[in-house]
Every structure is written in structure tokens, then in C-alpha cells.
Design a protein around this motif. Sequence first.
Motif, mmCIF file in Angstrom:
data_model
loop_
_atom_site.group_PDB
_atom_site.id
_atom_site.type_symbol
_atom_site.label_atom_id
_atom_site.label_comp_id
_atom_site.label_asym_id
_atom_site.label_seq_id
_atom_site.Cartn_x
_atom_site.Cartn_y
_atom_site.Cartn_z
ATOM 1 N N PRO A 1 52.307 8.684 -80.075
ATOM 2 C CA PRO A 1 52.221 7.321 -80.639
ATOM 3 C C PRO A 1 52.220 6.230 -79.571
ATOM 4 O O PRO A 1 51.507 5.234 -79.707
ATOM 5 N N ALA A 2 52.980 6.407 -78.500
ATOM 6 C CA ALA A 2 53.027 5.395 -77.440
ATOM 7 C C ALA A 2 51.695 5.318 -76.694
ATOM 8 O O ALA A 2 51.230 4.226 -76.351
ATOM 9 N N VAL A 3 51.077 6.459 -76.460
ATOM 10 C CA VAL A 3 49.770 6.482 -75.787
ATOM 11 C C VAL A 3 48.728 5.787 -76.665
ATOM 12 O O VAL A 3 47.955 4.951 -76.190
ATOM 13 N N ILE A 4 48.736 6.112 -77.956
ATOM 14 C CA ILE A 4 47.799 5.499 -78.912
ATOM 15 C C ILE A 4 48.009 3.981 -78.942
ATOM 16 O O ILE A 4 47.052 3.214 -78.870
ATOM 17 N N ALA A 5 49.270 3.556 -79.050
ATOM 18 C CA ALA A 5 49.573 2.123 -79.128
ATOM 19 C C ALA A 5 49.130 1.398 -77.855
ATOM 20 O O ALA A 5 48.598 0.287 -77.926
ATOM 21 N N PHE A 6 49.338 2.023 -76.699
ATOM 22 C CA PHE A 6 48.934 1.391 -75.445
ATOM 23 C C PHE A 6 47.422 1.183 -75.397
ATOM 24 O O PHE A 6 46.943 0.091 -75.083
ATOM 25 N N ILE A 7 46.667 2.236 -75.696
ATOM 26 C CA ILE A 7 45.205 2.112 -75.655
ATOM 27 C C ILE A 7 44.731 1.108 -76.707
ATOM 28 O O ILE A 7 43.832 0.304 -76.444
ATOM 29 N N GLN A 8 45.351 1.128 -77.868
ATOM 30 C CA GLN A 8 44.982 0.184 -78.925
ATOM 31 C C GLN A 8 45.174 -1.258 -78.468
ATOM 32 O O GLN A 8 44.309 -2.107 -78.668
ATOM 33 N N ARG A 9 46.300 -1.536 -77.821
ATOM 34 C CA ARG A 9 46.542 -2.905 -77.312
ATOM 35 C C ARG A 9 45.548 -3.250 -76.212
ATOM 36 O O ARG A 9 45.016 -4.358 -76.169
ATOM 37 N N ASP A 10 45.288 -2.318 -75.313
ATOM 38 C CA ASP A 10 44.407 -2.588 -74.180
ATOM 39 C C ASP A 10 42.958 -2.770 -74.609
ATOM 40 O O ASP A 10 42.225 -3.518 -73.992
ATOM 41 N N ARG A 11 42.542 -2.110 -75.666
ATOM 42 C CA ARG A 11 41.140 -2.123 -76.081
ATOM 43 C C ARG A 11 40.748 -3.405 -76.812
ATOM 44 O O ARG A 11 39.603 -3.563 -77.204
ATOM 45 N N GLU A 12 41.646 -4.320 -76.975
ATOM 46 C CA GLU A 12 41.327 -5.549 -77.704
ATOM 47 C C GLU A 12 40.162 -6.305 -77.093
ATOM 48 O O GLU A 12 39.518 -7.090 -77.760
ATOM 49 N N TRP A 13 39.858 -6.065 -75.827
ATOM 50 C CA TRP A 13 38.703 -6.688 -75.176
ATOM 51 C C TRP A 13 37.396 -6.106 -75.683
ATOM 52 O O TRP A 13 36.342 -6.695 -75.539
ATOM 53 N N SER A 14 37.459 -4.944 -76.310
ATOM 54 C CA SER A 14 36.257 -4.214 -76.714
ATOM 55 C C SER A 14 35.660 -4.759 -78.003
ATOM 56 O O SER A 14 36.383 -5.046 -78.956
ATOM 57 N N ALA A 15 34.343 -4.855 -78.022
ATOM 58 C CA ALA A 15 33.640 -5.269 -79.240
ATOM 59 C C ALA A 15 33.269 -4.056 -80.097
ATOM 60 O O ALA A 15 32.762 -4.212 -81.197
ATOM 61 N N GLU A 16 33.532 -2.864 -79.584
ATOM 62 C CA GLU A 16 33.187 -1.639 -80.302
ATOM 63 C C GLU A 16 34.079 -1.471 -81.533
ATOM 64 O O GLU A 16 35.285 -1.733 -81.475
ATOM 65 N N ALA A 17 33.502 -0.994 -82.624
ATOM 66 C CA ALA A 17 34.285 -0.736 -83.833
ATOM 67 C C ALA A 17 35.249 0.429 -83.603
ATOM 68 O O ALA A 17 36.390 0.407 -84.062
ATOM 69 N N VAL A 18 34.784 1.442 -82.897
ATOM 70 C CA VAL A 18 35.606 2.608 -82.564
ATOM 71 C C VAL A 18 35.512 2.827 -81.060
ATOM 72 O O VAL A 18 34.430 2.773 -80.482
ATOM 73 N N THR A 19 36.641 3.063 -80.438
ATOM 74 C CA THR A 19 36.687 3.288 -78.999
ATOM 75 C C THR A 19 36.821 4.775 -78.725
ATOM 76 O O THR A 19 37.704 5.434 -79.268
ATOM 77 N N ASN A 20 35.947 5.300 -77.867
ATOM 78 C CA ASN A 20 35.984 6.713 -77.505
ATOM 79 C C ASN A 20 36.872 6.933 -76.287
ATOM 80 O O ASN A 20 36.804 6.181 -75.318
ATOM 81 N N VAL A 21 37.677 8.003 -76.376
ATOM 82 C CA VAL A 21 38.581 8.389 -75.295
ATOM 83 C C VAL A 21 38.297 9.849 -74.958
ATOM 84 O O VAL A 21 38.324 10.706 -75.827
ATOM 85 N N TYR A 22 38.025 10.126 -73.698
ATOM 86 C CA TYR A 22 37.690 11.474 -73.232
ATOM 87 C C TYR A 22 38.948 12.113 -72.661
ATOM 88 O O TYR A 22 39.539 11.592 -71.718
ATOM 89 N N LEU A 23 39.385 13.220 -73.241
ATOM 90 C CA LEU A 23 40.557 13.944 -72.750
ATOM 91 C C LEU A 23 40.101 14.921 -71.682
ATOM 92 O O LEU A 23 39.425 15.907 -71.969
ATOM 93 N N VAL A 24 40.449 14.619 -70.429
ATOM 94 C CA VAL A 24 40.028 15.434 -69.299
ATOM 95 C C VAL A 24 40.829 16.731 -69.245
ATOM 96 O O VAL A 24 40.286 17.801 -69.028
ATOM 97 N N GLY A 25 42.133 16.653 -69.430
ATOM 98 C CA GLY A 25 42.989 17.836 -69.412
ATOM 99 C C GLY A 25 44.154 17.650 -70.346
ATOM 100 O O GLY A 25 44.752 16.587 -70.398
ATOM 101 N N GLY A 26 44.448 18.672 -71.107
ATOM 102 C CA GLY A 26 45.558 18.611 -72.045
ATOM 103 C C GLY A 26 46.302 19.932 -72.051
ATOM 104 O O GLY A 26 46.226 20.694 -71.103
#
Length: 129
Positions: A7-32
Motif C-alpha cells: 500500500p505504501a508503494v502504491i500510495a507513493f507512486i499515486q502521489r508522484d504521478r499527479e504530473w501525468s496526463a495519462e488515465a492509467v500509469t504503467n509500472v514495469y516490475l524489473v525484479g520481484g
Amino acid sequence: PQRWPHPAVIAFIQRDREWSAEAVTNVYLVGGDDRFKIDNLNYYAMVSEAPLNFYGHPWYSSSVAADRLARSAYLLNRVGGVSDSFNNGGYDPYLRQALDQDQLPFQLIETFSLPDGSRAKVYRRTRDE
């Protein structure tokens, strides 16, 4: 047991992506790993109603991987800790190496500590490829 910070990772990216005009923001998971994976991240994004879509490296097609990378505004990379079935070499060891050598148009913007001693690094796209 300690909770994983999905949830913290999601919330961080959500706050940071506010600059984006995209309806959905894609995130590439390099390693999990078995606990920090695409399914879990997409679940928490859905629950929090964050317009994020997590992708991983498709083992079957380098052209699909290149397309996903080109469409991603963020990269998420789990590093360190104990290796497991997903983390043995990562989803894409070449991408990990390119990140480490600053060869990709992404900048590290945040690091999260994970319960197994590893870290989740969040990178934001900085320029066109």
C-alpha cells in the motif's frame, strides 16, 4: 510477521504521478519475488482505486518486453534480500544491469525497505528513449 509495504508503494507512486496526463500509469516490475509480485501490486492498486497497471518481463518475447518498457512511466525493482523462485536473476537481468549503469531514461526517486531485508526501488521516467 512484518507487513509488506504494497500500500505504501502504491500510495507513493499515486502521489508522484499527479504530473501525468495519462488515465492509467504503467509500472514495469524489473525484479520481484513470491511476496512482492505483479499480482499483489495490481491487487493493492485496485483496492486503493489507484490508476496503476503493473507489468513484468515476459519471458516469451523480447519485443513485448521492449513495448512494455516504452509504455512505462515507472520502474519498480526489488534488490537484495533472500533469493526465491522469482528473484533468481530477476525478471530481466539485462534491465537490472542497465538500471545499475544509468543506461535507461529512469531516475531513482524512492526506496522502500522490505521485511526480508531487501529493498524496493522506485524509478521515474526522465526523458524519451
